[in-house]
Scaffold this motif. Structure first.
Motif, PDB file in Angstrom:
ATOM      1  N   VAL A  47       0.874  -1.166   0.000  1.00 16.14           N
ATOM      2  CA  VAL A  47       0.000   0.000   0.000  1.00 16.14           C
ATOM      3  C   VAL A  47       0.912   1.216   0.000  1.00 16.14           C
ATOM      4  N   ASP A  48       0.806   1.999  -1.069  1.00 16.43           N
ATOM      5  CA  ASP A  48       1.650   3.180  -1.265  1.00 16.43           C
ATOM      6  C   ASP A  48       0.868   4.411  -0.826  1.00 16.43           C
ATOM      7  N   VAL A  49       1.355   5.097   0.213  1.00 17.70           N
ATOM      8  CA  VAL A  49       0.668   6.251   0.789  1.00 17.70           C
ATOM      9  C   VAL A  49       1.440   7.520   0.431  1.00 17.70           C
ATOM     10  N   PRO A  50       0.748   8.526  -0.095  1.00 12.95           N
ATOM     11  CA  PRO A  50       1.437   9.759  -0.473  1.00 12.95           C
ATOM     12  C   PRO A  50       1.914  10.543   0.749  1.00 12.95           C
ATOM     13  N   ALA A  51       2.951  11.335   0.544  1.00 15.15           N
ATOM     14  CA  ALA A  51       3.466  12.197   1.607  1.00 15.15           C
ATOM     15  C   ALA A  51       2.401  13.210   2.004  1.00 15.15           C
ATOM     16  N   GLY A  52       2.394  13.586   3.254  1.00 20.57           N
ATOM     17  CA  GLY A  52       1.483  14.614   3.730  1.00 20.57           C
ATOM     18  C   GLY A  52       0.153  14.108   4.243  1.00 20.57           C
ATOM     19  N   ALA A  53      -0.100  12.810   4.137  1.00 18.08           N
ATOM     20  CA  ALA A  53      -1.352  12.266   4.649  1.00 18.08           C
ATOM     21  C   ALA A  53      -1.267  12.136   6.174  1.00 18.08           C
ATOM     22  N   ARG A  54      -2.405  12.280   6.848  1.00 18.11           N
ATOM     23  CA  ARG A  54      -2.465  12.088   8.300  1.00 18.11           C
ATOM     24  C   ARG A  54      -2.531  10.591   8.565  1.00 18.11           C
ATOM     25  N   THR A  55      -1.671  10.111   9.448  1.00 19.45           N
ATOM     26  CA  THR A  55      -1.616   8.681   9.747  1.00 19.45           C
ATOM     27  C   THR A  55      -2.131   8.418  11.150  1.00 19.45           C
ATOM     28  N   LEU A  56      -3.015   7.434  11.266  1.00 18.49           N
ATOM     29  CA  LEU A  56      -3.557   7.007  12.554  1.00 18.49           C
ATOM     30  C   LEU A  56      -3.001   5.626  12.874  1.00 18.49           C
ATOM     31  N   TYR A  57      -2.497   5.462  14.083  1.00 18.24           N
ATOM     32  CA  TYR A  57      -2.009   4.166  14.556  1.00 18.24           C
ATOM     33  C   TYR A  57      -2.932   3.720  15.669  1.00 18.24           C
ATOM     34  N   LEU A  58      -3.723   2.696  15.428  1.00 15.38           N
ATOM     35  CA  LEU A  58      -4.644   2.200  16.440  1.00 15.38           C
ATOM     36  C   LEU A  58      -3.991   1.087  17.238  1.00 15.38           C
ATOM     37  N   SER A  59      -4.071   1.191  18.546  1.00 11.73           N
ATOM     38  CA  SER A  59      -3.582   0.120  19.408  1.00 11.73           C
ATOM     39  C   SER A  59      -4.361  -1.149  19.109  1.00 11.73           C
ATOM     40  N   GLY A  60      -3.755  -2.272  19.466  1.00  8.02           N
ATOM     41  CA  GLY A  60      -4.434  -3.541  19.272  1.00  8.02           C
ATOM     42  C   GLY A  60      -5.779  -3.534  19.976  1.00  8.02           C
TER      43      GLY A  60
END
Length: 157
Positions: A47-60
């Motif tokens: 999965v190729d994500v463009p620069a500048g996107a907001r990234t969410l990391y969800l805990s398990g």
């Protein structure tokens, strides 16, 4: 200008030709299954994500309801339903949805339960553009009675 860089770009373009599926994907995100890799079942290789996107990391997420009670003691399918519902809740609270999920890491205590895991997952993910995924069998999770835990990474344009 050397011909070599242009040649390399042409080869790279050919290598990825026909393996990107971007229709209906979040803005700029590309889902790639490159030639030379096995055909994935229910996930995407890259999965190729463009620069500048907001990234969410969800805990398990585990099979606890809003009050902290275990849902589906001994029932893998019920726990899987709760886990994916919890991920959905967390995504919505962040202004996202499963459409924005680009990566899932799934930890299960019994690999024979894949059918139930996939059934719950496929109610939420875009099965035409599934996220990159990792699936690992573990001997035990962080709380007694848990049968699976799933963490997610989402990209919001």
């Amino acid at each position: 200008m050397s011909r070599r860089p242009a040649c390399c770009l042409a080869v790279a373009a050919l290598a990825f030709a026909g393996c990107a599926h971007a229709a209906d994907a979040p803005s700029g995100v590309r889902y790639l299954d490159p030639a030379g890799l096995s055909k994935p079942t229910g996930y995407t290789h890259v999965v190729d994500v463009p620069a500048g996107a907001r990234t969410l990391y969800l805990s398990g997420q585990i099979a606890l309801d809003a009050k902290g009670n275990l849902v589906g003691a001994g029932d893998f399918a019920a726990q899987a339903e709760q886990v994916f519902a919890n991920i959905d809740t967390a995504l919505k609270a962040s202004g996202a949805s499963f459409r924005n999920v680009v990566k899932l890491n799934m930890y299960v205590t019994d690999m024979t339960q894949l059918k139930a895991l996939r059934a719950a997952r496929d109610k939420y993910v875009d099965v035409r553009h599934p996220p990159a995924s990792t699936l690992v069998e573990v001997s035990k999770l962080g709380r007694e009675g848990l049968l699976l835990e799933v963490e997610a990474t989402a990209v919001v344009p």
